[in-house]
Design a protein around this motif. Sequence first.
Motif, PDB file in Angstrom:
ATOM      1  N   GLU A  56      55.360 149.891   9.153  1.00 20.43           N
ATOM      2  CA  GLU A  56      54.586 148.809   9.767  1.00 20.43           C
ATOM      3  C   GLU A  56      54.048 149.224  11.133  1.00 20.43           C
ATOM      4  O   GLU A  56      52.946 148.850  11.526  1.00 20.43           O
ATOM      5  N   PHE A  57      54.857 149.994  11.843  1.00 15.86           N
ATOM      6  CA  PHE A  57      54.491 150.399  13.206  1.00 15.86           C
ATOM      7  C   PHE A  57      53.172 151.168  13.232  1.00 15.86           C
ATOM      8  O   PHE A  57      52.353 151.009  14.150  1.00 15.86           O
ATOM      9  N   ILE A  58      52.945 152.018  12.224  1.00 15.26           N
ATOM     10  CA  ILE A  58      51.705 152.808  12.171  1.00 15.26           C
ATOM     11  C   ILE A  58      50.761 152.247  11.116  1.00 15.26           C
ATOM     12  O   ILE A  58      49.779 152.902  10.742  1.00 15.26           O
ATOM     13  N   GLY A  59      51.018 151.040  10.626  1.00 16.36           N
ATOM     14  CA  GLY A  59      50.217 150.439   9.579  1.00 16.36           C
ATOM     15  C   GLY A  59      48.961 149.766  10.094  1.00 16.36           C
ATOM     16  O   GLY A  59      48.450 150.079  11.178  1.00 16.36           O
ATOM     17  N   SER A  60      48.488 148.787   9.324  1.00 13.62           N
ATOM     18  CA  SER A  60      47.184 148.175   9.595  1.00 13.62           C
ATOM     19  C   SER A  60      47.148 147.412  10.916  1.00 13.62           C
ATOM     20  O   SER A  60      46.104 147.349  11.570  1.00 13.62           O
ATOM     21  N   LEU A  61      48.265 146.813  11.308  1.00 11.50           N
ATOM     22  CA  LEU A  61      48.287 146.058  12.573  1.00 11.50           C
ATOM     23  C   LEU A  61      48.412 146.967  13.791  1.00 11.50           C
ATOM     24  O   LEU A  61      48.141 146.546  14.920  1.00 11.50           O
ATOM     25  N   GLY A  62      48.839 148.194  13.554  1.00 10.31           N
ATOM     26  CA  GLY A  62      49.016 149.110  14.666  1.00 10.31           C
ATOM     27  C   GLY A  62      50.170 148.707  15.565  1.00 10.31           C
ATOM     28  O   GLY A  62      51.052 147.925  15.178  1.00 10.31           O
ATOM     29  N   HIS A  63      50.171 149.241  16.775  1.00 11.39           N
ATOM     30  CA  HIS A  63      51.241 148.942  17.719  1.00 11.39           C
ATOM     31  C   HIS A  63      50.704 149.058  19.137  1.00 11.39           C
ATOM     32  O   HIS A  63      49.619 149.601  19.372  1.00 11.39           O
ATOM     33  N   ILE A  64      51.458 148.527  20.069  1.00 12.08           N
ATOM     34  CA  ILE A  64      51.110 148.663  21.484  1.00 12.08           C
ATOM     35  C   ILE A  64      51.456 150.078  21.911  1.00 12.08           C
ATOM     36  O   ILE A  64      52.542 150.594  21.608  1.00 12.08           O
ATOM     37  N   ASP A  65      50.533 150.719  22.607  1.00 13.11           N
ATOM     38  CA  ASP A  65      50.647 152.161  22.866  1.00 13.11           C
ATOM     39  C   ASP A  65      51.975 152.582  23.480  1.00 13.11           C
ATOM     40  O   ASP A  65      52.521 153.622  23.142  1.00 13.11           O
ATOM     41  N   THR A  66      52.505 151.799  24.401  1.00 12.07           N
ATOM     42  CA  THR A  66      53.720 152.222  25.110  1.00 12.07           C
ATOM     43  C   THR A  66      55.004 151.738  24.440  1.00 12.07           C
ATOM     44  O   THR A  66      56.093 151.920  24.999  1.00 12.07           O
ATOM     45  N   ALA A  67      54.893 151.144  23.250  1.00 10.21           N
ATOM     46  CA  ALA A  67      56.067 150.548  22.604  1.00 10.21           C
ATOM     47  C   ALA A  67      57.019 151.603  22.055  1.00 10.21           C
ATOM     48  O   ALA A  67      56.607 152.670  21.599  1.00 10.21           O
ATOM     49  N   LEU A  68      58.294 151.283  22.092  1.00 10.08           N
ATOM     50  CA  LEU A  68      59.335 152.086  21.450  1.00 10.08           C
ATOM     51  C   LEU A  68      59.611 151.468  20.088  1.00 10.08           C
ATOM     52  O   LEU A  68      59.856 150.266  19.985  1.00 10.08           O
TER      53      LEU A  68
ATOM     54  N   ASP B 135      68.410 146.696  33.082  1.00 15.37           N
ATOM     55  CA  ASP B 135      68.049 145.936  34.276  1.00 15.37           C
ATOM     56  C   ASP B 135      66.540 145.779  34.432  1.00 15.37           C
ATOM     57  O   ASP B 135      66.073 145.289  35.464  1.00 15.37           O
ATOM     58  N   ARG B 136      65.787 146.187  33.438  1.00 14.88           N
ATOM     59  CA  ARG B 136      64.329 146.058  33.489  1.00 14.88           C
ATOM     60  C   ARG B 136      63.867 144.980  32.522  1.00 14.88           C
ATOM     61  O   ARG B 136      64.560 144.679  31.547  1.00 14.88           O
ATOM     62  N   PRO B 137      62.686 144.398  32.744  1.00 20.89           N
ATOM     63  CA  PRO B 137      62.143 143.437  31.773  1.00 20.89           C
ATOM     64  C   PRO B 137      61.881 144.120  30.435  1.00 20.89           C
ATOM     65  O   PRO B 137      61.292 145.204  30.384  1.00 20.89           O
ATOM     66  N   VAL B 138      62.331 143.495  29.353  1.00 23.06           N
ATOM     67  CA  VAL B 138      62.140 144.032  28.008  1.00 23.06           C
ATOM     68  C   VAL B 138      61.353 143.005  27.189  1.00 23.06           C
ATOM     69  O   VAL B 138      61.716 141.826  27.145  1.00 23.06           O
ATOM     70  N   ILE B 139      60.286 143.460  26.538  1.00 24.54           N
ATOM     71  CA  ILE B 139      59.483 142.618  25.658  1.00 24.54           C
ATOM     72  C   ILE B 139      59.705 143.099  24.235  1.00 24.54           C
ATOM     73  O   ILE B 139      59.517 144.290  23.946  1.00 24.54           O
ATOM     74  N   VAL B 140      60.113 142.194  23.341  1.00 25.12           N
ATOM     75  CA  VAL B 140      60.373 142.550  21.949  1.00 25.12           C
ATOM     76  C   VAL B 140      59.193 142.110  21.091  1.00 25.12           C
ATOM     77  O   VAL B 140      58.690 140.993  21.239  1.00 25.12           O
ATOM     78  N   VAL B 141      58.773 142.990  20.188  1.00 25.83           N
ATOM     79  CA  VAL B 141      57.580 142.748  19.371  1.00 25.83           C
ATOM     80  C   VAL B 141      57.911 143.003  17.909  1.00 25.83           C
ATOM     81  O   VAL B 141      58.663 143.927  17.573  1.00 25.83           O
ATOM     82  N   CYS B 142      57.338 142.176  17.016  1.00 23.99           N
ATOM     83  CA  CYS B 142      57.390 142.442  15.585  1.00 23.99           C
ATOM     84  C   CYS B 142      56.079 141.955  14.972  1.00 23.99           C
ATOM     85  O   CYS B 142      55.083 141.787  15.685  1.00 23.99           O
ATOM     86  N   LYS B 143      56.038 141.711  13.670  1.00 21.76           N
ATOM     87  CA  LYS B 143      54.796 141.274  13.029  1.00 21.76           C
ATOM     88  C   LYS B 143      54.395 139.892  13.520  1.00 21.76           C
ATOM     89  O   LYS B 143      53.256 139.657  13.914  1.00 21.76           O
ATOM     90  N   THR B 144      55.348 138.938  13.477  1.00 17.21           N
ATOM     91  CA  THR B 144      55.106 137.592  14.029  1.00 17.21           C
ATOM     92  C   THR B 144      56.001 137.439  15.244  1.00 17.21           C
ATOM     93  O   THR B 144      55.666 137.911  16.308  1.00 17.21           O
TER      94      THR B 144
ATOM     95  N   GLY C 272      48.934 155.859  15.973  1.00 12.53           N
ATOM     96  CA  GLY C 272      49.604 157.149  15.807  1.00 12.53           C
ATOM     97  C   GLY C 272      51.046 156.995  15.402  1.00 12.53           C
ATOM     98  O   GLY C 272      51.509 155.941  14.958  1.00 12.53           O
ATOM     99  N   GLY C 273      51.819 158.062  15.613  1.00  8.64           N
ATOM    100  CA  GLY C 273      53.224 158.083  15.236  1.00  8.64           C
ATOM    101  C   GLY C 273      54.064 157.198  16.137  1.00  8.64           C
ATOM    102  O   GLY C 273      53.643 156.762  17.197  1.00  8.64           O
ATOM    103  N   ALA C 274      55.292 156.966  15.699  1.00 14.42           N
ATOM    104  CA  ALA C 274      56.203 156.079  16.415  1.00 14.42           C
ATOM    105  C   ALA C 274      56.609 156.688  17.747  1.00 14.42           C
ATOM    106  O   ALA C 274      56.872 157.888  17.846  1.00 14.42           O
ATOM    107  N   VAL C 275      56.641 155.831  18.747  1.00 18.40           N
ATOM    108  CA  VAL C 275      57.119 156.241  20.058  1.00 18.40           C
ATOM    109  C   VAL C 275      58.566 155.807  20.170  1.00 18.40           C
ATOM    110  O   VAL C 275      58.887 154.636  19.982  1.00 18.40           O
ATOM    111  N   GLU C 276      59.471 156.734  20.453  1.00 21.47           N
ATOM    112  CA  GLU C 276      60.886 156.423  20.521  1.00 21.47           C
ATOM    113  C   GLU C 276      61.440 156.823  21.875  1.00 21.47           C
ATOM    114  O   GLU C 276      60.882 157.683  22.566  1.00 21.47           O
ATOM    115  N   PRO C 277      62.585 156.225  22.269  1.00 19.48           N
ATOM    116  CA  PRO C 277      63.226 156.625  23.519  1.00 19.48           C
ATOM    117  C   PRO C 277      63.724 158.050  23.423  1.00 19.48           C
ATOM    118  O   PRO C 277      64.064 158.544  22.355  1.00 19.48           O
TER     119      PRO C 277
END
Length: 332
Positions: free
Chosen positions: A246-258, A277-286, A325-330
Amino acid sequence: MNARRLLPRLVLLAGLAAVIIWAALNRDRLDLAALDTWLSGLGLLAPLAYLALFAVGTVAFLPGALFALAGGALFGPVWGSLLNLVGATIGASLAFLIARYLAGHWVAARTGGRLKRLTEGVEAEGWRFVAFVRLVPLFPFNLTNYALGLTRVRFTAYVMTSFICMAPGAIAYTWLGHAGREAIIGDASAIRYGLLALGLLAAIAFLPRLVRRLRGERPGWIVTDELARRLGGDGVTIIDVRSPEEFIGSLGHIDTALNIPLGELPDRLTEIRAFRDRPVIVVCKTDKRSAAATVMLGDAGFRDVSVLRGGMEQWNRDGRPVGKGGAVEPAR
């Protein structure tokens, strides 16, 4: 503000300051033996004097546990629980009113970031958030009383909710205090009282997770406009909990996302521990999987977690840029 209105406030603030200073200077003298000696000489007025002392102590930032334990030792498990609950409610109500009508600026300066979190919680949940704070010791009791006075919660709702939701803790500490005194004089039933009290305290400690499960963990939300604005700054971590496909699928992903799929998140928390200790934003399909992820992250100690409302579907509808592109991971 004219002199007629200012003078009473100054007098009350001076009195409050005097009480706090006196409590700080005499903190070491407020032990069980001293309370017992003083109250024993008051006869039938002892319960009323104890209530007054508990209320004043709450306003003056004295530890509530000190009075709760003393109430059990001095008045027994039943009357002690009732007196402790009423005394704590009166003290919490006085602190609330002082913050709302007298010392708002002082309270705001003292509470700092906690006030913002309390205000946001009350705005979102109203009296339910007060109930949650009372059941779950997220914030220091005495400071919370003042901080809630600066929110929009109604006073009657605050008092009723506090009275009901402080009951489990009041009963637990009271019975623990009673058990301690009975154990000293050789009463075998003290063991039973103590185990019951410790069991109740343990239940209270597990309430955060229980409440999150029952409520479905209503997370903090962030909309696409706000997230797009914050992407230009530093310190925001985006975690996409969809599958790699899904991450590299039709919806794509936010460039800096892990990309850490929801099912793998519990086993991969160590990889992102630096972001606690940093702000974390969680994303999925919905946003359904994102809401579940906030529970795991909250249990793991992440302090500032939000969910992108509408997920990548909304991000695409709003015409935001996406990566394919490919998945961005920590970094491992």
